[in-house]
Design an enzyme around this catalytic site. Structure first.
Site: not given
Length: 181
Positions: A41, A132, A9
């Site tokens: 998220k 990431s 994410t």
């Protein structure tokens, strides 16, 4: 044979011109495959006064979110104190210590990164990024803050995440951006 974990994410928080915005993409990856493209998220806590974003293993992130909410209740809604106490527990507790996730938390005046190594970081330049695609998003937000100071925190977060999504295969353009009230 072990199954690949669901992860990957990009979460980006920006404090700029007296306001805070926090956003994330919607991609969850399982190994080299997109498992879901619209994961939420970003979560609001305390009637929207605190906004959180998480990266890492989803189940681990929800466990940390619950623990953070408990700490907020225990420490009179003091976000920084709750973050520090969560990080202390995360580092010491055998169960929590194994969790693989990170969090960014924000209220109207503070932006923090909480990690499983016991760190609670107030990021330099008012930019917090995890996941990431975090370094792409952070680089874009840094440039935007410097060269486009007229943009709002929300606009910087959106553009930073979009730039990260253009570069990082584990980040998509399905964005959620929230601001604490």
């Amino acid at each position: 044979m072990s199954l690949p974990k669901v992860r990957s994410t990009t979460v980006l928080g920006v404090f700029h011109n007296g306001e805070v915005a926090l956003g994330a993409d919607g991609q969850a990856s399982m190994g080299n495959t997109i498992a879901k493209s619209n994961v939420k998220k970003i979560r609001k806590l305390q009637d929207g006064k605190i906004v959180t974003g998480f990266a890492g293993s989803t189940a681990d992130a929800f466990t940390l979110l619950e623990k953070f909410e408990e700490k907020l209740g225990a420490y009179a809604h003091n976000m920084k104190r709750a973050a520090i106490e969560l990080a202390k527990d995360w580092r010491k507790d055998r169960y929590l210590h194994k969790l693989e996730a990170m969090m960014v938390v924000a209220n109207k005046s503070e932006l923090l990164i909480i990690s499983g190594t016991g760190d609670v970081l107030e990021p330099d330049m008012g930019i917090a990024a995890i996941g990431s695609g975090s370094m792409y998003a952070q680089a874009a937000a840094t440039a935007l803050k410097k060269h486009a100071p007229h943009l709002s925190a929300e606009e910087i977060v959106r553009e930073g995440l979009n730039i990260a999504a253009d570069i990082c295969v584990f980040t998509n353009h399905n964005l959620i951006v929230e601001k604490p009230v």
